[in-house]
Scaffold this motif. Structure first.
Motif, PDB file in Angstrom:
ATOM      1  N   GLN A 170     -56.379  49.564  14.415  1.00  0.00           N
ATOM      2  CA  GLN A 170     -57.535  48.703  14.255  1.00  0.00           C
ATOM      3  C   GLN A 170     -57.659  47.670  15.380  1.00  0.00           C
ATOM      4  O   GLN A 170     -58.626  46.909  15.416  1.00  0.00           O
ATOM      5  N   CYS A 171     -56.675  47.619  16.260  1.00  0.00           N
ATOM      6  CA  CYS A 171     -56.627  46.589  17.299  1.00  0.00           C
ATOM      7  C   CYS A 171     -56.782  47.171  18.698  1.00  0.00           C
ATOM      8  O   CYS A 171     -56.417  46.515  19.677  1.00  0.00           O
ATOM      9  N   ASP A 172     -57.336  48.386  18.785  1.00  0.00           N
ATOM     10  CA  ASP A 172     -57.522  49.044  20.081  1.00  0.00           C
ATOM     11  C   ASP A 172     -56.219  49.131  20.862  1.00  0.00           C
ATOM     12  O   ASP A 172     -56.209  49.026  22.096  1.00  0.00           O
ATOM     13  N   PHE A 173     -55.118  49.319  20.144  1.00  0.00           N
ATOM     14  CA  PHE A 173     -53.800  49.355  20.778  1.00  0.00           C
ATOM     15  C   PHE A 173     -53.384  50.798  20.996  1.00  0.00           C
ATOM     16  O   PHE A 173     -53.134  51.548  20.054  1.00  0.00           O
ATOM     17  N   LYS A 174     -53.333  51.195  22.264  1.00  0.00           N
ATOM     18  CA  LYS A 174     -52.883  52.528  22.637  1.00  0.00           C
ATOM     19  C   LYS A 174     -51.763  52.360  23.650  1.00  0.00           C
ATOM     20  O   LYS A 174     -51.996  52.079  24.815  1.00  0.00           O
ATOM     21  N   PRO A 175     -50.507  52.468  23.229  1.00  0.00           N
ATOM     22  CA  PRO A 175     -49.391  52.138  24.115  1.00  0.00           C
ATOM     23  C   PRO A 175     -49.323  53.039  25.342  1.00  0.00           C
ATOM     24  O   PRO A 175     -49.540  54.244  25.257  1.00  0.00           O
ATOM     25  N   ASP A 176     -49.032  52.411  26.478  1.00  0.00           N
ATOM     26  CA  ASP A 176     -48.772  53.183  27.691  1.00  0.00           C
ATOM     27  C   ASP A 176     -47.368  52.924  28.218  1.00  0.00           C
ATOM     28  O   ASP A 176     -47.022  53.340  29.316  1.00  0.00           O
ATOM     29  N   LEU A 177     -46.543  52.241  27.414  1.00  0.00           N
ATOM     30  CA  LEU A 177     -45.143  52.028  27.761  1.00  0.00           C
ATOM     31  C   LEU A 177     -44.320  52.027  26.477  1.00  0.00           C
ATOM     32  O   LEU A 177     -44.656  51.323  25.518  1.00  0.00           O
ATOM     33  N   LEU A 178     -43.282  52.854  26.456  1.00  0.00           N
ATOM     34  CA  LEU A 178     -42.346  52.897  25.329  1.00  0.00           C
ATOM     35  C   LEU A 178     -40.988  52.437  25.829  1.00  0.00           C
ATOM     36  O   LEU A 178     -40.439  53.014  26.769  1.00  0.00           O
ATOM     37  N   LEU A 179     -40.481  51.378  25.221  1.00  0.00           N
ATOM     38  CA  LEU A 179     -39.246  50.732  25.670  1.00  0.00           C
ATOM     39  C   LEU A 179     -38.082  51.161  24.783  1.00  0.00           C
ATOM     40  O   LEU A 179     -38.146  51.021  23.552  1.00  0.00           O
ATOM     41  N   GLU A 233     -39.804  50.198  21.188  1.00  0.00           N
ATOM     42  CA  GLU A 233     -40.926  49.280  21.027  1.00  0.00           C
ATOM     43  C   GLU A 233     -42.050  49.766  21.937  1.00  0.00           C
ATOM     44  O   GLU A 233     -41.798  50.330  23.004  1.00  0.00           O
ATOM     45  N   ALA A 234     -43.293  49.524  21.511  1.00  0.00           N
ATOM     46  CA  ALA A 234     -44.455  49.991  22.252  1.00  0.00           C
ATOM     47  C   ALA A 234     -45.205  48.811  22.867  1.00  0.00           C
ATOM     48  O   ALA A 234     -45.325  47.744  22.252  1.00  0.00           O
ATOM     49  N   TYR A 235     -45.715  49.032  24.076  1.00  0.00           N
ATOM     50  CA  TYR A 235     -46.436  47.995  24.814  1.00  0.00           C
ATOM     51  C   TYR A 235     -47.637  48.599  25.530  1.00  0.00           C
ATOM     52  O   TYR A 235     -47.667  49.792  25.833  1.00  0.00           O
ATOM     53  N   MET A 236     -48.617  47.747  25.813  1.00  0.00           N
ATOM     54  CA  MET A 236     -49.744  48.089  26.675  1.00  0.00           C
ATOM     55  C   MET A 236     -49.718  47.159  27.880  1.00  0.00           C
ATOM     56  O   MET A 236     -49.575  45.942  27.721  1.00  0.00           O
ATOM     57  N   ARG A 237     -49.888  47.734  29.055  1.00  0.00           N
ATOM     58  CA  ARG A 237     -49.914  46.926  30.273  1.00  0.00           C
ATOM     59  C   ARG A 237     -51.355  46.504  30.558  1.00  0.00           C
ATOM     60  O   ARG A 237     -52.272  47.328  30.517  1.00  0.00           O
ATOM     61  N   LEU A 238     -51.547  45.209  30.874  1.00  0.00           N
ATOM     62  CA  LEU A 238     -52.893  44.706  31.146  1.00  0.00           C
ATOM     63  C   LEU A 238     -53.319  44.952  32.581  1.00  0.00           C
ATOM     64  O   LEU A 238     -54.430  45.414  32.840  1.00  0.00           O
ATOM     65  N   TYR A 239     -52.470  44.642  33.544  1.00  0.00           N
ATOM     66  CA  TYR A 239     -52.816  44.760  34.958  1.00  0.00           C
ATOM     67  C   TYR A 239     -52.180  46.026  35.537  1.00  0.00           C
ATOM     68  O   TYR A 239     -51.156  46.495  35.036  1.00  0.00           O
ATOM     69  N   PRO A 240     -52.733  46.582  36.631  1.00  0.00           N
ATOM     70  CA  PRO A 240     -52.169  47.803  37.209  1.00  0.00           C
ATOM     71  C   PRO A 240     -50.746  47.585  37.710  1.00  0.00           C
ATOM     72  O   PRO A 240     -50.399  46.512  38.186  1.00  0.00           O
ATOM     73  N   GLN A 241     -49.950  48.621  37.584  1.00  0.00           N
ATOM     74  CA  GLN A 241     -48.621  48.612  38.185  1.00  0.00           C
ATOM     75  C   GLN A 241     -48.749  48.833  39.679  1.00  0.00           C
ATOM     76  O   GLN A 241     -49.542  49.666  40.129  1.00  0.00           O
ATOM     77  N   VAL A 242     -48.000  48.082  40.448  1.00  0.00           N
ATOM     78  CA  VAL A 242     -47.993  48.231  41.909  1.00  0.00           C
ATOM     79  C   VAL A 242     -46.686  48.915  42.302  1.00  0.00           C
ATOM     80  O   VAL A 242     -45.595  48.423  41.994  1.00  0.00           O
ATOM     81  N   THR A 243     -46.778  50.057  42.983  1.00  0.00           N
ATOM     82  CA  THR A 243     -45.579  50.825  43.304  1.00  0.00           C
ATOM     83  C   THR A 243     -45.828  51.714  44.508  1.00  0.00           C
ATOM     84  O   THR A 243     -46.989  51.948  44.887  1.00  0.00           O
TER      85      THR A 243
END
Length: 247
Positions: A170-179, A233-243
């Protein structure tokens, strides 16, 4: 220009209420401190009005409930190895203000975080969570401004990760990082058990860590040798990763 840090990496966690940082980011905090890094938690409120029903039913006063939640959060932070600061800004509602943003700017400048964790920007169940996130993000931008009137050097650009809300779908949470928090999950569980005001959350977030652990293994590839009881734990990154290496 920001001077180069000569001290350990710092994780900054901005939490609306006294328990949020434990349920959502306790594993990340414990991993950081286990590596010898500094972790700082800012609790904008104690969750005294909206997340302390047990104490209200027991006939406690507002000030008694604040004291109870402060002690619980201190104990939980200690179990994770983190420093904690309380703003006592009130909850239900947590009212956004320039004063609170300015206080957060000063925290950013003082801690110079390498990574920031906070709530997602959408939560139809609890307006305090996105309010905390909006202030955390505004303060990060202001802390970068050379002309902003606060002590310390302008901030760099620490990545921001949103931790998992209670109702992710319900919170538009779609994880793109699993820790992978398997090595420190016992510490996270110990920290959760420092919060008897919300005892109903202990097993919920243990079960969630198991589910995220299953997803972590599924996405990690077949040959990494991850434990059967992997916890995540699941997380969403806000800003692009620089690599310079795709991974």
């Amino acid at each position: 220009m920001t001077s180069e840090k000569t001290f350990p990496r710092t994780l900054l966690v901005i939490s609306a209420h006294a328990g949020d940082f434990v349920w959502r980011a306790g594993g990340a905090i414990a991993l950081a401190t286990a590596r010898g890094e500094h972790a700082k938690v800012v609790c904008l409120s104690f969750g005294e009005r909206g997340e302390s029903a047990k104490a209200w039913r027991a006939g406690r006063t507002l000030e008694e409930i604040k004291a109870i939640r402060r002690e619980e959060a201190r104990n939980a932070a200690a179990a994770l190895g983190a420093e904690i600061e309380f703003f006592d800004a009130g909850d239900y509602p947590l009212v956004e203000s320039q004063e609170l943003v300015d206080r957060l700017v000063r925290v950013y400048r003082d801690t110079e975080p390498d990574v920031v964790l906070t709530h997602p920007l959408a939560d139809p169940y609890n307006g305090d969570h996105p309010a905390a996130a909006r202030m955390a993000l505004q303060a990060r931008v202001l802390a970068q401004a050379a002309g902003y009137d606060a002590p310390g050097e302008p901030l760099g650009a620490p990545p921001v990760f949103f931790f998992e809300p209670h109702q992710p779908e319900q919170c538009d949470f779609k994880p793109d990082l699993l820790l992978d928090i398997t090595p420190v999950f016992d510490r996270k569980r110990k920290a959760m058990e420092c919060l008897p005001a919300q005892q109903h959350m202990w097993d919920y977030y243990t079960d969630l860590a198991k589910r995220r652990g299953v997803q972590l293994k599924r996405n990690a590839g077949p040959n990494l040798g991850l434990a059967h009881d992997t916890m995540g734990e699941a997380y969403m990154r806000l800003y692009p990763q620089v690599t310079d290496v795709l991974a």
